[in-house]
Design a protein around this motif. Structure first.
Motif, PDB file in Angstrom:
ATOM      1  N   TYR A 192       0.831  -1.199   0.000  1.00  0.00           N
ATOM      2  CA  TYR A 192       0.000   0.000   0.000  1.00  0.00           C
ATOM      3  C   TYR A 192       0.873   1.260   0.000  1.00  0.00           C
ATOM      4  CZ  TYR A 192      -3.270   3.614   1.122  1.00  0.00           C
ATOM      5  OH  TYR A 192      -3.997   4.774   1.069  1.00  0.00           O
ATOM      6  N   SER A 193       1.896   1.271   0.831  1.00  0.00           N
ATOM      7  CA  SER A 193       2.800   2.433   0.890  1.00  0.00           C
ATOM      8  C   SER A 193       3.469   2.676  -0.457  1.00  0.00           C
ATOM      9  CB  SER A 193       3.873   2.237   1.966  1.00  0.00           C
ATOM     10  OG  SER A 193       3.281   2.230   3.235  1.00  0.00           O
ATOM     11  N   SER A 194       3.888   1.602  -1.103  1.00  0.00           N
ATOM     12  CA  SER A 194       4.507   1.720  -2.420  1.00  0.00           C
ATOM     13  C   SER A 194       3.521   2.296  -3.432  1.00  0.00           C
ATOM     14  CB  SER A 194       5.015   0.353  -2.884  1.00  0.00           C
ATOM     15  OG  SER A 194       5.480   0.434  -4.209  1.00  0.00           O
ATOM     16  N   ALA A 195       2.297   1.786  -3.436  1.00  0.00           N
ATOM     17  CA  ALA A 195       1.272   2.277  -4.364  1.00  0.00           C
ATOM     18  C   ALA A 195       0.954   3.738  -4.082  1.00  0.00           C
ATOM     19  CB  ALA A 195       0.005   1.431  -4.239  1.00  0.00           C
ATOM     20  N   GLN A 247       3.810   5.970  -5.253  1.00  0.00           N
ATOM     21  CA  GLN A 247       3.822   6.089  -6.713  1.00  0.00           C
ATOM     22  C   GLN A 247       2.762   7.072  -7.185  1.00  0.00           C
ATOM     23  OE1 GLN A 247       4.121   2.369  -9.036  1.00  0.00           O
ATOM     24  NE2 GLN A 247       4.470   1.382  -7.050  1.00  0.00           N
ATOM     25  N   LEU A 248       1.580   6.994  -6.599  1.00  0.00           N
ATOM     26  CA  LEU A 248       0.500   7.897  -6.996  1.00  0.00           C
ATOM     27  C   LEU A 248       0.805   9.335  -6.587  1.00  0.00           C
ATOM     28  CD1 LEU A 248      -2.579   5.664  -6.154  1.00  0.00           C
ATOM     29  CD2 LEU A 248      -1.668   6.204  -8.423  1.00  0.00           C
ATOM     30  N   GLU A 249       1.418   9.518  -5.426  1.00  0.00           N
ATOM     31  CA  GLU A 249       1.804  10.863  -4.988  1.00  0.00           C
ATOM     32  C   GLU A 249       2.841  11.481  -5.920  1.00  0.00           C
ATOM     33  OE1 GLU A 249       0.785  12.962  -2.465  1.00  0.00           O
ATOM     34  OE2 GLU A 249      -0.868  11.536  -2.270  1.00  0.00           O
ATOM     35  N   ASN A 250       3.717  10.654  -6.456  1.00  0.00           N
ATOM     36  CA  ASN A 250       4.793  11.146  -7.324  1.00  0.00           C
ATOM     37  C   ASN A 250       4.322  11.482  -8.732  1.00  0.00           C
ATOM     38  OD1 ASN A 250       6.647  10.924  -5.246  1.00  0.00           O
ATOM     39  ND2 ASN A 250       7.366   8.907  -5.888  1.00  0.00           N
ATOM     40  N   LEU A 251       3.158  11.003  -9.107  1.00  0.00           N
ATOM     41  CA  LEU A 251       2.637  11.265 -10.446  1.00  0.00           C
ATOM     42  C   LEU A 251       1.999  12.639 -10.501  1.00  0.00           C
ATOM     43  CD1 LEU A 251       0.969   7.862 -11.369  1.00  0.00           C
ATOM     44  CD2 LEU A 251       3.117   8.778 -12.224  1.00  0.00           C
ATOM     45  N   ASP A 252       2.171  13.288 -11.630  1.00  0.00           N
ATOM     46  CA  ASP A 252       1.566  14.596 -11.838  1.00  0.00           C
ATOM     47  C   ASP A 252       0.343  14.399 -12.728  1.00  0.00           C
ATOM     48  OD1 ASP A 252       1.134  17.324 -11.896  1.00  0.00           O
ATOM     49  OD2 ASP A 252       2.469  17.624 -13.615  1.00  0.00           O
ATOM     50  N   PHE A 253      -0.841  14.358 -12.096  1.00  0.00           N
ATOM     51  CA  PHE A 253      -2.052  14.199 -12.885  1.00  0.00           C
ATOM     52  C   PHE A 253      -3.152  15.078 -12.297  1.00  0.00           C
ATOM     53  CE2 PHE A 253      -2.086  10.770  -9.753  1.00  0.00           C
ATOM     54  CZ  PHE A 253      -3.362  10.832  -9.231  1.00  0.00           C
ATOM     55  N   ASP A 254      -4.138  15.356 -13.102  1.00  0.00           N
ATOM     56  CA  ASP A 254      -5.261  16.203 -12.714  1.00  0.00           C
ATOM     57  C   ASP A 254      -6.168  15.429 -11.765  1.00  0.00           C
ATOM     58  OD1 ASP A 254      -7.470  17.816 -12.490  1.00  0.00           O
ATOM     59  OD2 ASP A 254      -7.859  17.962 -14.646  1.00  0.00           O
ATOM     60  N   ARG A 255      -6.124  15.776 -10.507  1.00  0.00           N
ATOM     61  CA  ARG A 255      -6.895  15.064  -9.482  1.00  0.00           C
ATOM     62  C   ARG A 255      -8.346  15.533  -9.414  1.00  0.00           C
ATOM     63  NH1 ARG A 255      -2.878  12.324  -6.549  1.00  0.00           N
ATOM     64  NH2 ARG A 255      -0.829  13.143  -6.999  1.00  0.00           N
ATOM     65  N   GLU A 256      -8.699  16.475 -10.240  1.00  0.00           N
ATOM     66  CA  GLU A 256     -10.069  16.994 -10.270  1.00  0.00           C
ATOM     67  C   GLU A 256     -10.942  16.254 -11.287  1.00  0.00           C
ATOM     68  OE1 GLU A 256     -11.118  19.297  -8.040  1.00  0.00           O
ATOM     69  OE2 GLU A 256      -9.108  19.035  -7.214  1.00  0.00           O
ATOM     70  N   ARG A 257     -10.325  15.377 -12.041  1.00  0.00           N
ATOM     71  CA  ARG A 257     -11.066  14.598 -13.043  1.00  0.00           C
ATOM     72  C   ARG A 257     -10.858  13.118 -12.755  1.00  0.00           C
ATOM     73  NH1 ARG A 257      -8.057  16.397 -17.558  1.00  0.00           N
ATOM     74  NH2 ARG A 257      -8.836  14.533 -18.563  1.00  0.00           N
ATOM     75  N   VAL A 285      -4.111   4.772 -11.149  1.00  0.00           N
ATOM     76  CA  VAL A 285      -4.274   3.565 -10.324  1.00  0.00           C
ATOM     77  C   VAL A 285      -4.172   2.316 -11.197  1.00  0.00           C
ATOM     78  CG1 VAL A 285      -5.868   2.287  -8.830  1.00  0.00           C
ATOM     79  CG2 VAL A 285      -5.568   4.755  -8.520  1.00  0.00           C
ATOM     80  N   GLN A 286      -4.749   2.370 -12.392  1.00  0.00           N
ATOM     81  CA  GLN A 286      -4.666   1.220 -13.300  1.00  0.00           C
ATOM     82  C   GLN A 286      -3.219   0.923 -13.687  1.00  0.00           C
ATOM     83  OE1 GLN A 286      -7.249  -0.825 -13.908  1.00  0.00           O
ATOM     84  NE2 GLN A 286      -8.324   0.555 -12.548  1.00  0.00           N
ATOM     85  N   GLY A 287      -2.362   1.936 -13.643  1.00  0.00           N
ATOM     86  CA  GLY A 287      -0.955   1.752 -13.995  1.00  0.00           C
ATOM     87  C   GLY A 287      -0.110   1.102 -12.910  1.00  0.00           C
ATOM     88  N   PRO A 313      -0.268  -6.518  -7.755  1.00  0.00           N
ATOM     89  CA  PRO A 313      -0.457  -6.615  -6.305  1.00  0.00           C
ATOM     90  C   PRO A 313      -0.676  -5.254  -5.642  1.00  0.00           C
ATOM     91  CG  PRO A 313       1.430  -7.928  -6.990  1.00  0.00           C
ATOM     92  CD  PRO A 313       0.982  -7.139  -8.182  1.00  0.00           C
ATOM     93  N   GLU A 314       0.011  -4.222  -6.137  1.00  0.00           N
ATOM     94  CA  GLU A 314      -0.147  -2.890  -5.549  1.00  0.00           C
ATOM     95  C   GLU A 314      -1.537  -2.331  -5.834  1.00  0.00           C
ATOM     96  OE1 GLU A 314       3.270  -1.171  -7.394  1.00  0.00           O
ATOM     97  OE2 GLU A 314       4.475  -1.378  -5.571  1.00  0.00           O
ATOM     98  N   LYS A 315      -2.027  -2.543  -7.040  1.00  0.00           N
ATOM     99  CA  LYS A 315      -3.368  -2.065  -7.381  1.00  0.00           C
ATOM    100  C   LYS A 315      -4.416  -2.800  -6.538  1.00  0.00           C
ATOM    101  CE  LYS A 315      -5.389  -3.130 -11.328  1.00  0.00           C
ATOM    102  NZ  LYS A 315      -5.812  -3.159 -12.742  1.00  0.00           N
ATOM    103  N   LEU A 316      -4.278  -4.103  -6.419  1.00  0.00           N
ATOM    104  CA  LEU A 316      -5.188  -4.913  -5.620  1.00  0.00           C
ATOM    105  C   LEU A 316      -5.226  -4.399  -4.184  1.00  0.00           C
ATOM    106  CD1 LEU A 316      -6.778  -7.778  -5.807  1.00  0.00           C
ATOM    107  CD2 LEU A 316      -4.762  -8.641  -4.648  1.00  0.00           C
ATOM    108  N   VAL A 317      -4.068  -4.215  -3.591  1.00  0.00           N
ATOM    109  CA  VAL A 317      -3.985  -3.734  -2.210  1.00  0.00           C
ATOM    110  C   VAL A 317      -4.551  -2.321  -2.104  1.00  0.00           C
ATOM    111  CG1 VAL A 317      -2.368  -3.019  -0.396  1.00  0.00           C
ATOM    112  CG2 VAL A 317      -2.078  -5.233  -1.527  1.00  0.00           C
ATOM    113  N   TYR A 318      -4.190  -1.442  -3.028  1.00  0.00           N
ATOM    114  CA  TYR A 318      -4.632  -0.053  -2.967  1.00  0.00           C
ATOM    115  C   TYR A 318      -6.152   0.042  -2.963  1.00  0.00           C
ATOM    116  CZ  TYR A 318      -5.134   4.899  -4.017  1.00  0.00           C
ATOM    117  OH  TYR A 318      -5.487   6.224  -3.971  1.00  0.00           O
ATOM    118  N   VAL A 319      -6.820  -0.625  -3.890  1.00  0.00           N
ATOM    119  CA  VAL A 319      -8.281  -0.479  -3.978  1.00  0.00           C
ATOM    120  C   VAL A 319      -8.987  -1.128  -2.783  1.00  0.00           C
ATOM    121  CG1 VAL A 319      -8.317  -0.133  -6.482  1.00  0.00           C
ATOM    122  CG2 VAL A 319      -8.662  -2.448  -5.563  1.00  0.00           C
ATOM    123  N   ILE A 320      -8.492  -2.254  -2.310  1.00  0.00           N
ATOM    124  CA  ILE A 320      -9.130  -2.905  -1.161  1.00  0.00           C
ATOM    125  C   ILE A 320      -8.896  -2.093   0.107  1.00  0.00           C
ATOM    126  CG2 ILE A 320      -9.091  -4.946   0.341  1.00  0.00           C
ATOM    127  CD1 ILE A 320      -8.699  -6.654  -2.192  1.00  0.00           C
TER     128      ILE A 320
END
Length: 156
Positions: free
Chosen positions: A14-17, A20-30, A38-40, A44-51
């Motif tokens: 979860y921490s890794s996921a 990674q998401l914090e380091n990405l520059d994306f529009d969080r308003e859309r 998240v799909q990227g 295992p990280e995606k599975l853990v993140y969503v659950i």
């Protein structure tokens, strides 16, 4: 490889996921850039993140918070992930939440766009509260940490 407890393994993934998401520059308003980020994540990280996001938001504020915090865009993936780890009762509860928040049965992108900024009615909140009670009652019956951890341990 070191032998990690289920909690430690989930926490690391979860921490890794999350990092990674914090380091990405994306529009969080859309919904789309966030969803694609998240799909990227690795499987295992995606599975853990969503659950973990489901469990955190529902435990802290119920399904109303889950949907109003925009995490509901992942509900279809969460249902699949829960079934994958054999958390069938949890998956059923999330499945039961969909017609409450999406009464017209929107699918795919239309569903995600609709639910990303949803404002729930009082009636929807009351219906979701019944699911909160069911979800809270699963703790002794279906332990997500054990099921997710066991699934992940089997992958390693």
């Amino acid at each position: 490889m070191e032998n990690l407890s289920n909690r430690a393994l989930i926490s690391r993934l979860y921490s890794s996921a999350d990092q990674q998401l914090e380091n990405l520059d994306f529009d969080r308003e859309r919904w789309s850039p966030w969803y694609q980020a998240v799909q990227g994540l690795a499987g295992p990280e995606k599975l853990v993140y969503v659950i973990v996001k489901l469990n955190q938001t529902v435990t802290n504020g119920g399904f109303s918070e889950f949907y109003e915090s925009s995490h509901g865009v992942f509900a279809p993936e969460i249902i699949h992930a829960l079934n994958e780890i054999k958390a069938v009762a949890s998956a059923e509860i999330v499945t039961d939440s969909l017609p409450i928040v999406n009464p017209t049965g929107l699918l795919d992108e239309a569903y995600k766009a609709f639910v990303f900024n949803i404002q729930l009615s009082e009636q929807q909140r009351e219906q979701l509260y019944a699911l909160d009670v069911r979800y809270d009652g699963l703790q002794d019956e279906e332990n997500l940490e054990d099921l997710l951890g066991g699934y992940l341990q089997g992958m390693v």
